[in-house]
Write a protein that holds these residues in place. Structure first.
Motif, mmCIF file in Angstrom:
data_model
loop_
_atom_site.group_PDB
_atom_site.id
_atom_site.type_symbol
_atom_site.label_atom_id
_atom_site.label_comp_id
_atom_site.label_asym_id
_atom_site.label_seq_id
_atom_site.Cartn_x
_atom_site.Cartn_y
_atom_site.Cartn_z
ATOM 1 N N PRO A 304 21.819 31.058 -18.792
ATOM 2 C CA PRO A 304 20.993 31.845 -17.873
ATOM 3 C C PRO A 304 20.784 31.163 -16.535
ATOM 4 O O PRO A 304 20.628 31.837 -15.509
ATOM 5 C CB PRO A 304 19.677 32.001 -18.635
ATOM 6 N N ASP A 317 20.323 37.273 -20.659
ATOM 7 C CA ASP A 317 19.066 37.534 -21.358
ATOM 8 C C ASP A 317 19.255 37.665 -22.867
ATOM 9 O O ASP A 317 18.400 37.249 -23.650
ATOM 10 C CB ASP A 317 18.418 38.814 -20.826
ATOM 11 N N PHE A 350 13.585 30.888 -18.747
ATOM 12 C CA PHE A 350 14.455 32.051 -18.796
ATOM 13 C C PHE A 350 14.178 32.917 -20.035
ATOM 14 O O PHE A 350 14.440 34.108 -20.024
ATOM 15 C CB PHE A 350 15.924 31.604 -18.806
ATOM 16 N N ASN A 352 15.730 33.274 -22.648
ATOM 17 C CA ASN A 352 16.934 33.991 -23.085
ATOM 18 C C ASN A 352 17.099 33.933 -24.596
ATOM 19 O O ASN A 352 16.669 32.975 -25.257
ATOM 20 C CB ASN A 352 18.178 33.381 -22.425
#
Length: 406
Positions: A304, A317, A350, A352
């Motif tokens: 990410p 993501d 992030f 993710n």
């Protein structure tokens, strides 16, 4: 999971000058004094040596591009992206996908170490699976399986901290094992996987030996033509046992395979953001797939952090992106380290997910995506690298230091 953590050292003496890392994890810490054993006691150096030597012998005998052709109607092939020392997530992935077996193949796309705090345990766990099922577990090389990256992003310091006065020996053995990791795979004749991706064609012309100089070494005249895609034959002839740049001649190919990135712009061009490898567009993806009668490219290399800086391409993501859709097939980027990077200098994360891909018969060319979140709580540890001072993604590398390190 808890039983595994209880017997494996989860905190030694990493870098401690930073503030506590930011986590979505438990707030309690685990001291090295309360662990059941230290790393050398759990995995003594002679046992480590035997494991790495056995695995290295297997890996060095494999081709640059391993072919996985013995799939049948009962087979499944699991493809895994970057894991970066996130041991707990790797264990979950193995449990979730089903452990390697006669009918379940695994292909790992590299970047086993660095940034995460358990790179050594992660790499050794996967080596053990390779030794146990060498024809079902395939470990490809990532750009972080190198001397330079491991000296910057934490793996070297991690090994030295965990093995003390034997740390240099253990680290050297790991580097030697990295040299043997194959560069790419072709699954069931339809799917190409590699850490970074595609590579250029390189022309090598031997110079004639002068008369009367029988013992003089023949030098090679390396002439790189205008950038065009390389062939699988060229990939097979590349010398992969080079840990770091300078790359030249045929060794441009391993550098490309490990460092290149896709783009939405047509053509091949130097990857100036990373300073190594190439950028390739959808037209190159189509040419590569069509030329070698492939349907799918699965590469990794971009988390990410990297994708945040890449306009025109999807983010990370959910652990994967479909980057190119062309007449002959698709290009996918796969990233298997959720909540990455583990250590980050800012409050914002992030968040993710990670992902892995399952390929099924009859042609093993239709990706089935499986996403997962980070295992929590992770034991809270300090980083083994200066994450406040080192870029999250592998950009703007210190090239002078990289060459000096070789």
């Amino acid at each position: 999971m808890s039983g595994f953590i209880a017997i494996w050292p989860i905190r030694q003496d990493p870098i401690t000058r930073h503030r506590a890392p930011i986590h979505h994890e438990a707030t309690t810490t685990t001291s090295s004094t309360t662990t059941a054993a230290s790393t050398p006691e759990v995995l003594p150096v002679p046992v480590f040596d035997t494991l790495v030597l056995t695995a290295s012998k297997i890996l060095h005998k494999e081709a640059n591009c391993v072919r996985i052709d013995d799939c049948n109607d009962n087979s499944r092939v699991v493809v895994v992206g970057d894991v970066h020392g996130q041991l707990h997530d790797v264990i979950f992935l193995l449990q979730d996908a089903g452990f390697p077996s006669e009918d379940r193949f695994f292909v790992f796309n590299g970047d086993y170490v660095d940034r995460g705090a358990w790179g050594l345990e992660t790499f050794l766990l996967l080596l053990a699976w390779k030794v146990f099922l060498p024809q079902r577990v395939y470990l490809l090389r990532g750009n972080h399986e190198s001397k330079y990256c491991t000296s910057v992003y934490g793996f070297e310091k991690e090994v030295l901290a965990k093995y003390g006065d034997k740390g240099k020996h253990v680290y050297r053995k790991c580097l030697g094992c990295f040299e043997g990791l194959p560069l790419a795979s072709i699954i069931a004749g339809h799917v190409y996987t590699a850490h970074g991706g595609l590579f250029r064609s390189v022309s090598i012309t031997p110079l004639k030996r002068s008369k009367g100089k029988k013992n003089r070494r023949i030098t090679l005249n390396s002439e790189t033509k205008p950038l065009c895609l390389g062939s699988l034959e060229e990939l097979s002839k590349a010398r992969r046992s080079v840990l770091d740049p300078p790359w030249e001649g045929l060794n441009l190919i391993p550098g490309d395979v490990l460092w290149s990135d896709p783009t939405m712009k047509s053509g091949l061009s130097p990857n100036t953001e990373r300073a190594f490898g190439l950028l390739w567009g959808p037209d190159c993806t189509e040419d590569f797939l069509k030329k070698f009668q492939l349907k799918l490219i699965i590469r990794s290399h971009e988390g990410p952090d990297a994708r945040e800086k890449r306009p025109g391409l999807g983010g990370m993501d959910v652990g994967y992106t479909i980057d190119h859709v062309v007449p002959s097939g698709k290009l996918i980027t796969l990233f298997s380290a959720p909540d990455y990077p583990q250590f980050q200098a800012t409050e914002d994360r992030f968040n993710n997910k990670g992902a892995y891909i399952v390929l099924k018969p009859p042609y093993f060319d239709v990706p089935e995506f499986h996403t997962f979140e980070a295992i929590t709580p992770r034991p809270v540890v300090n980083a083994y690298y200066d994450y406040e001072d080192v870029l999250d993604s592998d950009e703007e590398l210190d090239l002078a230091s990289m060459v000096t390190a070789t």
